[in-house]
Design a protein around this motif. Structure first.
Motif, PDB file in Angstrom:
ATOM      1  N   UNK A 424       0.670  -1.179   0.086  1.00  0.00           N
ATOM      2  CA  UNK A 424      -0.092   0.014   0.075  1.00  0.00           C
ATOM      3  C   UNK A 424       0.963   1.317   0.081  1.00  0.00           C
ATOM      4  N   UNK A 425       0.378   2.486  -0.886  1.00  0.00           N
ATOM      5  CA  UNK A 425       1.209   3.542  -0.908  1.00  0.00           C
ATOM      6  C   UNK A 425       0.370   4.576  -0.384  1.00  0.00           C
ATOM      7  N   UNK A 426      -1.037   4.918  -0.749  1.00  0.00           N
ATOM      8  CA  UNK A 426      -1.736   6.020  -0.572  1.00  0.00           C
ATOM      9  C   UNK A 426      -3.051   5.463   0.265  1.00  0.00           C
ATOM     10  N   UNK A 427      -3.293   5.813   1.550  1.00  0.00           N
ATOM     11  CA  UNK A 427      -4.303   5.229   2.306  1.00  0.00           C
ATOM     12  C   UNK A 427      -4.542   6.185   3.276  1.00  0.00           C
ATOM     13  N   UNK A 428      -5.756   6.404   3.878  1.00  0.00           N
ATOM     14  CA  UNK A 428      -5.936   6.879   5.121  1.00  0.00           C
ATOM     15  C   UNK A 428      -5.474   6.053   6.378  1.00  0.00           C
ATOM     16  N   UNK A 429      -5.093   6.392   7.419  1.00  0.00           N
ATOM     17  CA  UNK A 429      -4.827   5.579   8.696  1.00  0.00           C
ATOM     18  C   UNK A 429      -6.004   5.686   9.702  1.00  0.00           C
ATOM     19  N   UNK A 430      -6.776   4.473  10.075  1.00  0.00           N
ATOM     20  CA  UNK A 430      -7.829   4.537  10.595  1.00  0.00           C
ATOM     21  C   UNK A 430      -7.993   5.384  11.983  1.00  0.00           C
ATOM     22  N   UNK A 443      -0.572   9.702   1.120  1.00  0.00           N
ATOM     23  CA  UNK A 443       0.659   8.803   1.116  1.00  0.00           C
ATOM     24  C   UNK A 443       1.021   8.375   2.471  1.00  0.00           C
ATOM     25  N   UNK A 444       1.233   7.194   2.546  1.00  0.00           N
ATOM     26  CA  UNK A 444       1.443   6.554   4.054  1.00  0.00           C
ATOM     27  C   UNK A 444       2.821   7.143   4.518  1.00  0.00           C
ATOM     28  N   UNK A 445       2.999   7.037   5.821  1.00  0.00           N
ATOM     29  CA  UNK A 445       4.313   7.610   6.224  1.00  0.00           C
ATOM     30  C   UNK A 445       5.437   6.967   5.444  1.00  0.00           C
ATOM     31  N   UNK A 503      -1.920   6.089 -13.632  1.00  0.00           N
ATOM     32  CA  UNK A 503      -3.164   6.411 -13.102  1.00  0.00           C
ATOM     33  C   UNK A 503      -3.423   7.919 -13.142  1.00  0.00           C
ATOM     34  N   UNK A 504      -4.459   8.218 -13.413  1.00  0.00           N
ATOM     35  CA  UNK A 504      -4.781   9.730 -13.583  1.00  0.00           C
ATOM     36  C   UNK A 504      -5.536  10.102 -11.964  1.00  0.00           C
ATOM     37  N   UNK A 505      -5.074  11.329 -11.574  1.00  0.00           N
ATOM     38  CA  UNK A 505      -5.748  11.600 -10.189  1.00  0.00           C
ATOM     39  C   UNK A 505      -5.741  12.937  -9.887  1.00  0.00           C
ATOM     40  N   UNK A 506      -6.417  13.211  -9.007  1.00  0.00           N
ATOM     41  CA  UNK A 506      -6.838  15.025  -8.577  1.00  0.00           C
ATOM     42  C   UNK A 506      -6.226  14.987  -7.226  1.00  0.00           C
ATOM     43  N   UNK A 510      -7.889  20.347   0.035  1.00  0.00           N
ATOM     44  CA  UNK A 510      -6.858  20.062   0.933  1.00  0.00           C
ATOM     45  C   UNK A 510      -5.825  19.240   0.857  1.00  0.00           C
ATOM     46  N   UNK A 511      -5.370  19.069  -0.275  1.00  0.00           N
ATOM     47  CA  UNK A 511      -4.171  18.090  -0.896  1.00  0.00           C
ATOM     48  C   UNK A 511      -4.547  16.640  -0.970  1.00  0.00           C
ATOM     49  N   UNK A 512      -5.836  16.262  -0.708  1.00  0.00           N
ATOM     50  CA  UNK A 512      -5.926  14.745  -0.651  1.00  0.00           C
ATOM     51  C   UNK A 512      -5.978  14.003  -2.037  1.00  0.00           C
TER      52      UNK A 512
END
Ligand code: 6R9
Length: 653
Positions: A424-430, A443-445, A503-506, A510-512
């Motif tokens: 995993x690379x990009x994800x919330x932390x619960x 992005x994860x730490x 991948x396309x992204x935006x 907030x920069x998310x």
């Protein structure tokens, strides 16, 4: 990606903060981001200490020859020892590693001590077959414990495995055996799927008649279904005959951190499949860390379940290596979610008291289609974390997942990553992130990712472009097997010094980060870039649509015309009115430019093993072309069905 189109996803305003209870006990807090920001390599060196090394690494990253990375290069370890033996040595031998649930209803549980004995026996068996460190072993198996044992046995003796999804054809299997020059194939007579024993061995037999597979000396066959199986004397060997008579002791050898662990083929959109190569120390560090952080795993009390197939990278990283390195107890389920009934998954969650569930948006949408009343019949109160992976998850599905599976209290983590990224690379932390339905967010730490425009400039907040990774990470692919140049060209040549994910992204205000699907899937309509993900998301936000796949078909007037394939919900029926209603709905949500030209109701969509829609095939249909390569489809009859529906597709303007 045009900002007018991007603005639409940003309309999603629902927010879900972590509960104070979870935040207070979370494995990872906001401090991890600061720590990693201040000293990224130091942060990863610390994470590497989660593993047991026979020689501790003193080096962290060697990036002197980009894009060829070495992580922890002077360290030595054995991956299988880390996933199994060390837990037994730590007194956890009686902890269940795998609760196996077969599709017909048979079940068995393996403790870490039992798993250790099985892996040792299998490692001895492979050694007896002449497999040596560095030899490649192809694994073509159903979802049964022996598959996990086989992978760990390969890891234990340093023989890279190449797992080929059991749903693939003999052709696809042959190509992968040839490319990796495999020496042994591990398979089964068959496995259970959709209530039937499905044979696997005949595909192996057929694949091994193809040129370029001659180096396969042996086929090791697990008896799962008991079905009649062709046999080549001298080459084929039953698992229960060879493995069972081996010693259950085996001394693990330590390998260099950069020793190859596995090759996993990804089909890509064109050309021959790419053999993504992963190595040992960095890979195991990042899968263990992310599994600990993103799922907040408490190995002593959690029951974890990832529904992926082991033939997908998610099965490698989050069934086999991450969870086992962390000493987790997990469920392994052989079959389909609706066999023998549509509540099967929820019955399993209830039976084992599953606390963490990791699945794909396609499965969530299928469950939505079957109805809220089905999960409602089961006790799902044990769940505490829900994960999603494989595709952009549309906000409707995200919110449904949280509400109907998570009882409106369980956090959903949308995890972005790829076969190539390994973990995993990009994800919330619960316990940290206030989540936004439909966004993988941050992005994860220890990970650096951003969104850039055509000229590689970082886009401002509120804009879209291409997702890139700007610093190497421990579980990154090391190369494409046998093709360093293709590795450079595919991932590192589009933007100087940056990894291009495709991948396309935006980025929102907030920069998310919001993922918009593969760049190849972006449509160009009358000069506007429109993301297939957004049109699909708009379609499934209509109450009559369960699933949607959108493609751009070549059009003389508008460059591309939007064609939508939709699966309708239970009672809805296709007709002029519904088509108009859906077109109007998309026009209202996204703007008239995004209105599909054609809408075709279908019973199924063509998908890969991981549930990704194969838009390439739908484009072939929409443009009346002969179908391209269908060997990686889960179910190839789907395309016949769709094509037979084609005359009805002409509901044009
Ligand atoms: C793990 C896996 C990788 C591609 C990736 C992207 C898509 C995966 C996603 C996602 C949006 C997510 N993808 N997770 N898109 N949000 N949370 O799926 O690996 O099979 O190699 O596919 O899947 O397009 O580039 P893989």
């Amino acid at each position: 990606m045009s900002n007018e189109s991007l603005a639409n996803l940003l309309k999603e305003e629902r927010r879900f903060a972590p509960s104070s209870e979870l935040a207070a006990q979370a494995n990872v807090t906001a401090e991890a981001y600061e720590r990693a920001e201040a000293d990224r390599l130091g942060f990863w060196a610390e994470q590497a200490r989660r593993l047991t090394w026979s020689t501790e690494p003193t080096e962290t990253l060697d990036w002197s020859n980009p894009p060829f990375a070495k992580w922890f290069a002077d360290g030595r370890l054995n991956v299988a020892y880390n996933c199994v033996d060390r837990h037994v040595e730590n007194g956890l031998g009686d902890r269940v590693a795998l609760h196996f649930e077969g599709e017909p209803g048979d079940s068995r549980s393996l403790t870490y001590a039992e798993l250790q004995r099985e892996v040792c026996k299998a490692a001895n068996a492979l050694t007896e077959l002449g497999v040596r460190a560095g030899d490649r072993v192809a694994v073509y198996m159903p979802m049964i414990p022996e598959t996990v044992v086989a992978m760990l046995a390969c890891a234990r003796i340093g023989a890279p495995h190449s797992v080929v999804f059991g749903g693939f054809s003999a052709d696809a299997l042959a190509t992968r055996i040839q490319d990796a020059d495999a020496r042994v194939v591990i398979t089964a007579d068959g496995g259970y799927r959709r209530g039937e024993p499905g044979a696997l061995k005949p595909a192996v037999d057929e694949a091994l008649t193809r040129p370029g597979t001659e180096n396969v000396r042996h086929v090791l066959v697990v008896r799962r279904t008991g079905q009649e199986t062709g046999w080549t004397e001298g080459r084929d060997i039953w698992w229960h005959e060879l493995v069972e008579r081996q010693s259950d002791r085996h001394t693990p050898e330590a390998f260099e951190a950069e020793h190859p662990l596995f090759i996993l083929y990804t089909s890509g959109t064109t050309g021959k499949p790419k053999g993504i190569l992963h190595t040992s120390g960095g890979y195991l560090t990042q899968v263990a860390y992310t599994h600990h952080a993103v799922f907040d795993l408490k190995p002593e009390s959690d029951v974890y379940w990832c529904t992926a197939d082991v033939g997908w990278v998610t099965g490698h990283s989050y069934i086999v290596y991450g969870p086992l390195a962390n000493g987790a107890t997990q469920v392994l389920y052989e079959g389909t979610p609706n066999t023998p009934h549509q509540g099967r998954w929820w019955e399993i969650v209830q039976k084992y008291g599953v606390t963490i569930l990791y699945t794909a948006p396609t499965a969530i949408r299928a469950c939505m289609k079957w109805g809220d009343d089905i999960p409602a019949k089961y006790d799902l109160s044990s769940l505490r974390i829900l994960g999603s992976v494989g595709e952009p998850i549309n906000p409707e599905a995200w919110v449904w997942y949280r509400k109907h599976i998570g009882g409106d209290r369980v956090p959903v983590v949308d995890t972005w990553w790829q076969t190539e990224t390994g973990a995993m690379m990009i994800s919330p932390l619960p316990g940290v992130t206030e989540t936004k339905p439909g966004s993988a967010q941050v992005p994860l730490p220890g990970i650096r990712a951003t969104v850039v425009d055509d000229d590689a400039n970082e886009v401002p907040h509120g804009s879209g472009g291409y997702l890139v990774l700007t610093e190497p990470w421990p579980s990154m692919l090391r190369t494409i097997w046998g093709d360093d140049q293709r590795y450079r060209d595919t991932y590192w040549s589009r933007f100087e010094g940056k990894y291009f994910a495709g991948d396309g992204a935006k980025k929102d205000e907030d920069g998310d980060i919001w993922l918009l699907g593969r760049v190849d899937d972006v449509m160009l309509v009358s000069g506007h870039n429109i993301s297939t993900t957004e049109v699909e998301s708009a379609l499934v936000s209509h109450p009559k649509v369960a699933e949607a796949a959108v493609v751009g078909a070549t059009d003389a007037q508008t460059t591309q015309a939007i064609c939508a394939f939709v699966i309708l919900r239970g009672t809805a029926t296709e007709g002029e009115d519904l088509t108009e209603e859906l077109r109007a709905h998309v026009a209202r949500t996204l703007g008239p430019i995004a209105k599909p030209r054609r809408i075709l109701a279908v019973a199924e969509l063509p998908k890969t093993r991981s549930g990704k829609i194969m838009r390439r095939l739908l484009r072939d249909v929409a443009e009346n072309r002969t179908l391209g390569d269908v060997t990686t489809l889960t179910d190839s009859s789907v395309m016949d069905l769709i094509q037979s529906r084609l005359p009805a597709a002409s509901s044009e303007d």
